[in-house]
Structures are given as C-alpha cells and as structure tokens.
Design an enzyme around this catalytic site. Sequence first.
Site, PDB file in Angstrom:
ATOM      1  CB  SER A 124      30.462  36.115  24.165  1.00  0.00           C
ATOM      2  OG  SER A 124      31.499  34.852  23.753  1.00  0.00           O
ATOM      3  CE1 TYR A 148      26.272  37.039  20.123  1.00  0.00           C
ATOM      4  CE2 TYR A 148      28.628  35.742  20.263  1.00  0.00           C
ATOM      5  CZ  TYR A 148      27.060  36.357  20.857  1.00  0.00           C
ATOM      6  OH  TYR A 148      27.357  35.789  21.665  1.00  0.00           O
ATOM      7  CE  LYS A 152      25.779  38.621  23.558  1.00  0.00           C
ATOM      8  NZ  LYS A 152      25.250  38.061  23.719  1.00  0.00           N
TER       9      LYS A 152
HETATM   10  P1  NAD Z   1      18.656  31.532  21.542  1.00  0.00           P
HETATM   11  O1  NAD Z   1      18.917  31.546  20.416  1.00  0.00           O
HETATM   12  O2  NAD Z   1      18.918  29.667  22.045  1.00  0.00           O
HETATM   13  O3  NAD Z   1      18.294  31.695  22.988  1.00  0.00           O
HETATM   14  C1  NAD Z   1      17.972  33.232  22.663  1.00  0.00           C
HETATM   15  C2  NAD Z   1      16.802  33.187  23.159  1.00  0.00           C
HETATM   16  O4  NAD Z   1      16.181  35.188  22.656  1.00  0.00           O
HETATM   17  C3  NAD Z   1      15.942  32.655  22.633  1.00  0.00           C
HETATM   18  O5  NAD Z   1      14.495  32.640  22.788  1.00  0.00           O
HETATM   19  C4  NAD Z   1      14.877  34.405  21.084  1.00  0.00           C
HETATM   20  O6  NAD Z   1      13.470  33.885  20.133  1.00  0.00           O
HETATM   21  C5  NAD Z   1      15.599  35.319  22.224  1.00  0.00           C
HETATM   22  N1  NAD Z   1      15.211  36.902  21.624  1.00  0.00           N
HETATM   23  C6  NAD Z   1      16.301  37.184  20.393  1.00  0.00           C
HETATM   24  N2  NAD Z   1      16.453  38.672  20.094  1.00  0.00           N
HETATM   25  C7  NAD Z   1      14.904  38.879  20.941  1.00  0.00           C
HETATM   26  C8  NAD Z   1      14.549  39.973  21.128  1.00  0.00           C
HETATM   27  N3  NAD Z   1      15.134  40.577  20.332  1.00  0.00           N
HETATM   28  N4  NAD Z   1      13.282  40.291  22.199  1.00  0.00           N
HETATM   29  C9  NAD Z   1      13.002  39.051  22.929  1.00  0.00           C
HETATM   30  N5  NAD Z   1      13.501  38.059  22.510  1.00  0.00           N
HETATM   31  C10 NAD Z   1      15.071  37.984  21.918  1.00  0.00           C
HETATM   32  O7  NAD Z   1      20.705  31.258  22.275  1.00  0.00           O
HETATM   33  P2  NAD Z   1      21.454  30.958  23.434  1.00  0.00           P
HETATM   34  O8  NAD Z   1      22.686  30.011  22.742  1.00  0.00           O
HETATM   35  O9  NAD Z   1      20.409  30.844  24.622  1.00  0.00           O
HETATM   36  O10 NAD Z   1      22.244  31.580  23.800  1.00  0.00           O
HETATM   37  C11 NAD Z   1      21.857  32.391  25.127  1.00  0.00           C
HETATM   38  C12 NAD Z   1      22.580  34.173  25.271  1.00  0.00           C
HETATM   39  O11 NAD Z   1      23.943  33.556  25.263  1.00  0.00           O
HETATM   40  C13 NAD Z   1      22.770  35.298  24.125  1.00  0.00           C
HETATM   41  O12 NAD Z   1      22.639  36.096  24.390  1.00  0.00           O
HETATM   42  C14 NAD Z   1      23.847  35.140  23.506  1.00  0.00           C
HETATM   43  O13 NAD Z   1      24.527  35.374  22.658  1.00  0.00           O
HETATM   44  C15 NAD Z   1      25.193  34.214  24.638  1.00  0.00           C
HETATM   45  N6  NAD Z   1      26.118  32.894  24.752  1.00  0.00           N
HETATM   46  C16 NAD Z   1      25.661  32.676  23.798  1.00  0.00           C
HETATM   47  C17 NAD Z   1      26.876  31.605  23.859  1.00  0.00           C
HETATM   48  C18 NAD Z   1      26.558  30.286  22.283  1.00  0.00           C
HETATM   49  O14 NAD Z   1      27.599  29.589  22.306  1.00  0.00           O
HETATM   50  N7  NAD Z   1      25.313  29.265  22.910  1.00  0.00           N
HETATM   51  C19 NAD Z   1      27.866  31.365  23.521  1.00  0.00           C
HETATM   52  C20 NAD Z   1      28.277  32.610  24.679  1.00  0.00           C
HETATM   53  C21 NAD Z   1      27.480  33.575  25.000  1.00  0.00           C
HETATM   54  N1  UFG Z   2      34.220  23.685  13.758  1.00  0.00           N
HETATM   55  C1  UFG Z   2      34.535  22.714  12.415  1.00  0.00           C
HETATM   56  N2  UFG Z   2      33.754  22.717  12.132  1.00  0.00           N
HETATM   57  C2  UFG Z   2      32.477  23.205  12.379  1.00  0.00           C
HETATM   58  C3  UFG Z   2      32.031  23.402  13.428  1.00  0.00           C
HETATM   59  C4  UFG Z   2      33.475  23.796  13.982  1.00  0.00           C
HETATM   60  O1  UFG Z   2      35.729  22.356  12.906  1.00  0.00           O
HETATM   61  O2  UFG Z   2      31.145  22.333  11.634  1.00  0.00           O
HETATM   62  C5  UFG Z   2      35.471  23.522  14.348  1.00  0.00           C
HETATM   63  C6  UFG Z   2      36.225  25.507  14.597  1.00  0.00           C
HETATM   64  O3  UFG Z   2      36.265  25.469  14.124  1.00  0.00           O
HETATM   65  C7  UFG Z   2      35.944  25.212  16.367  1.00  0.00           C
HETATM   66  C8  UFG Z   2      35.959  24.569  17.119  1.00  0.00           C
HETATM   67  O4  UFG Z   2      35.183  23.394  15.563  1.00  0.00           O
HETATM   68  O5  UFG Z   2      37.754  24.460  16.395  1.00  0.00           O
HETATM   69  C9  UFG Z   2      35.108  25.192  17.827  1.00  0.00           C
HETATM   70  O6  UFG Z   2      33.860  26.088  17.294  1.00  0.00           O
HETATM   71  P1  UFG Z   2      32.149  26.451  16.984  1.00  0.00           P
HETATM   72  O7  UFG Z   2      31.897  27.129  16.162  1.00  0.00           O
HETATM   73  O8  UFG Z   2      32.039  25.463  17.819  1.00  0.00           O
HETATM   74  O9  UFG Z   2      32.873  27.720  18.635  1.00  0.00           O
HETATM   75  P2  UFG Z   2      33.211  28.708  18.464  1.00  0.00           P
HETATM   76  O10 UFG Z   2      34.815  28.627  19.614  1.00  0.00           O
HETATM   77  O11 UFG Z   2      33.897  29.308  16.907  1.00  0.00           O
HETATM   78  O12 UFG Z   2      32.492  30.024  18.936  1.00  0.00           O
HETATM   79  C10 UFG Z   2      31.533  29.723  19.906  1.00  0.00           C
HETATM   80  C11 UFG Z   2      30.277  30.504  20.096  1.00  0.00           C
HETATM   81  C12 UFG Z   2      30.893  31.723  19.622  1.00  0.00           C
HETATM   82  C13 UFG Z   2      31.388  32.254  21.343  1.00  0.00           C
HETATM   83  C14 UFG Z   2      32.640  31.371  21.061  1.00  0.00           C
HETATM   84  C15 UFG Z   2      32.875  31.959  22.634  1.00  0.00           C
HETATM   85  O13 UFG Z   2      30.117  30.634  18.092  1.00  0.00           O
HETATM   86  O14 UFG Z   2      29.404  32.830  19.646  1.00  0.00           O
HETATM   87  O15 UFG Z   2      31.950  29.666  21.298  1.00  0.00           O
HETATM   88  O16 UFG Z   2      31.937  31.828  23.814  1.00  0.00           O
HETATM   89  F1  UFG Z   2      31.785  33.573  21.296  1.00  0.00           F
END
Ligand code: NAD
Ligand code: UFG
Length: 338
Positions: A124, A148, A152
């Site tokens: 991330s 978190y 990573k």
């Molecule tokens: P998500 O929660 O939708 O998907 C994660 C999946 O992993 C789910 O299906 C969950 O059931 C499964 N899981 C969780 N813990 C597990 C475990 N211990 N064993 C087996 N399965 C498990 O999340 P996502 O948004 O699809 O994110 C996927 C990956 O990308 C994550 O590692 C997350 O940290 C990373 N990531 C997500 C974002 C975002 O904003 N969505 C941003 C940056 C990085």
């Molecule tokens: N925001 C609002 N109101 C809300 C939610 C968010 O104003 O209800 C604003 C936040 O302050 C920020 C922007 O919208 O300025 C984006 O916020 P998000 O929560 O959607 O995303 P972040 O950038 O905070 O974080 C996300 C994921 C993290 C990841 C990161 C970078 O939550 O897990 O993107 O990939 F690490």
Amino acid sequence: MKVLVTGGAGYIGSHTLLQLLREQHEVLVFDNFSNSSPEALRRVKQLANADFEVCEGNIQDAGRLNEAFGHFKPDAVIHFAGLKAVGESAEKPLDYYAQNVSGSIELLQAMQRHDCRRLVFSSSATVYGEAKYLPYDEHHPLQPANPYGRTKYFVEEIIRDWAAAWQDASAVVLRYFNPVGADASGRIGEDPNGIPNNLVPYIAQVAVGRLQHLGVFGADYDTRDGTGERDYIHVEDLARAHLAAIAFSSTSKGCEAINVGTGRSATVIEMVKAFEQASGRAVPYKIEPRRSGDVARSLAAVDKAERLLGWTAKLDVADMCKTTWNWQSANPNGYRQE
Ligand code: NAD
Ligand code: UFG
C-alpha cells in the site's frame, strides 16, 4: 499458468480473479471469508464462465496451506489476504501483526516447501507515510504512520530477504494508491462491513440512500480546494497490473516494489461532484474536522510500472464513479440479500 490467490474472494481479489480466468489461468482461491462472501466467487464464475478451485482456510494455518499447495502445485501466488482497516489496526495491533505478518511468513514457508518461487504481494502507498516530496516514487523513504502500514512495510522487507535468499525467486510488491470502482457488469464490487471507512464506498451509500450525508474530513488542507487529495485507481486497472506483474515475474529475479496509481489526483469535493454527475443523485455533505492520521495529498509516480510492467492506468475518475454507482445501485446491500 497455475496461480494460487490468497484473499481471492475480497474486493481486489475478486476483480483480479475474473481477469485471471479470462486469460485462461488455472486458479485456486485460498480465503477464510472473514471479510468477504462466497457469493462474490459464485458471481465471478458466472461472469468468466469458467471454474476454479476454492480452499477455505486461514493463511496462519500451515496445515491447510500445505494441503492447498500439495494438491494444486501453483506456479505463482498472488497474496491479497489480510486485514486492512487503518483505525482498527491501532486498536488491535496484535491481530494485524498475526494475520498480516505471521500469515505472510506461513505463506512463504509453504511456497518454499512446495518449490513455488513467484509472488505478487498487495502492499500500500501507506508505507510511505508523510510525504517528503510528491509524487511518491519507489525510492521515497518508508515511514508508515500506523500499525496496518507497518505490517505492509515489514512484509515487504521479509519478502525482499526471502527473494534474496533464493536465486530463482521473483517477487513483485505492488504499492496500491486508492483503489475504487467496480467491474463494468455491476455484479461484483466493494462490499464493506458496516459503515464504510473509505471515501468512495461512503459516497455511494449516501447516493443510494443508506446514509444521510458525507462528512468531509477537513477543508483547510493546502490543496486545490482545501480537501484531501488522493490518487484514485480503478480496480479494473489495478487487477490488470497483477496480470502484468505475474507475466513480469516469469523473466525477472529478486524483488521489485512498484507503485500502482494513475499519477493524477482528485480532491474529496471533486470526487463528490464526479459521483453526482455519474449517478444523477445528490450527495449532501458537511465539512467536519480533519481525521487524525490523514495526509493532505497523495500521488503516485507511475513511470516504474510503465517501464517494468508495460502497464499504465486507462480509466478515469468518471469511470470509477460510474462503475461504483452501477454496482451500488444494483446491489444496495452488497452481497447480502436483506
Ligand atoms: P478485502 O478485505 O476485500 O479482501 C481481503 C480478503 O482476504 C477477504 O476475502 C478476506 O476474507 C481474506 N482474508 C483476510 N484475512 C485472511 C486470512 N488470515 N486468511 C485467509 N483469508 C483472509 O480487501 P481488499 O480491499 O481486496 O484488499 C486486498 C489486499 O490489498 C489487502 O492485503 C489490503 O491490505 C491491500 N490493499 C488494499 C487497499 C484498499 O484500499 N482496498 C489499498 C492498499 C492495499
Ligand atoms: N474522507 C472524507 N470522508 C470520509 C472518508 C474519507 O472526507 O467519510 C477523505 C479522507 O480524509 C481523505 C480521502 O477522503 O482525504 C480519502 O480517504 P480514504 O479513507 O478513502 O483513503 P485513505 O487515503 O485514507 O486510505 C486508503 C486506504 C488505506 C491505504 C491508502 C493508500 O484506506 O488502507 O488508501 O492506498 F493504505
């Protein structure tokens, strides 16, 4: 190719799974469904008109991983599984270290035991922390500001050491910026549990009438309109980056960290306006205090992804809002039927 996908039922996993199947890869999904629904997998099967294997299990369970690896014998692994809520990680840091860090070590051990040496890992942009300069390139210092983000960061370092120890190992660490949007079919999408923490799912639930108004967290940042600026990346483009990474890993050796973003940013208010335009619905909002831990701006340098993976983002903010709206309006309760 045979690809084992941990977390394949989740938001990003399910969209990547669809593309893997469309590209004729053989897939085994390893997921404990702690944050996802088997319904997502059923829909992916329908959309791809292709089948794949599913192993329900926790990545911390070495025995279960052994069974899956022994039976499926994957050529490569895409590792999505893990916990991802920044706020929760400060309340339950040990859960985050156990699932994200120990779980990833178990996965690497299983790969090692079964001679699987190709890995794509979901990292991330949060590993960068407060920006020393923008856009963030992959050499930017890594100073994650929450547990978190530290999980990573630690897993990235562990993977780097693992790849250095095995001459034939290839690891691609993808640092996602802000993934949003849904498949164009409207059949799969992001389905957060409870009240969404992230901006776009929250906006979508306001537009569909599940929530009354959006709280905008701070309008006094040093940005175009005072609200937070982020590099939003369409989940379909992001999924495509994983296929490019898998292909790249067949010829590369060692570990590469690569940003996945668009190189363009949008403010909170710009996202609200784009969503109103895409949905034809009003998204009422109120300015609220800043959310602790938020940065003002985040933006990806994207040249490394283009150079190494031959990948660039194609979809824009309008596509992100349109597909989110398709998904949310057709599935107001996500994968739940109530
Ligand atoms: P998500 O929660 O939708 O998907 C994660 C999946 O992993 C789910 O299906 C969950 O059931 C499964 N899981 C969780 N813990 C597990 C475990 N211990 N064993 C087996 N399965 C498990 O999340 P996502 O948004 O699809 O994110 C996927 C990956 O990308 C994550 O590692 C997350 O940290 C990373 N990531 C997500 C974002 C975002 O904003 N969505 C941003 C940056 C990085
Ligand atoms: N925001 C609002 N109101 C809300 C939610 C968010 O104003 O209800 C604003 C936040 O302050 C920020 C922007 O919208 O300025 C984006 O916020 P998000 O929560 O959607 O995303 P972040 O950038 O905070 O974080 C996300 C994921 C993290 C990841 C990161 C970078 O939550 O897990 O993107 O990939 F690490």
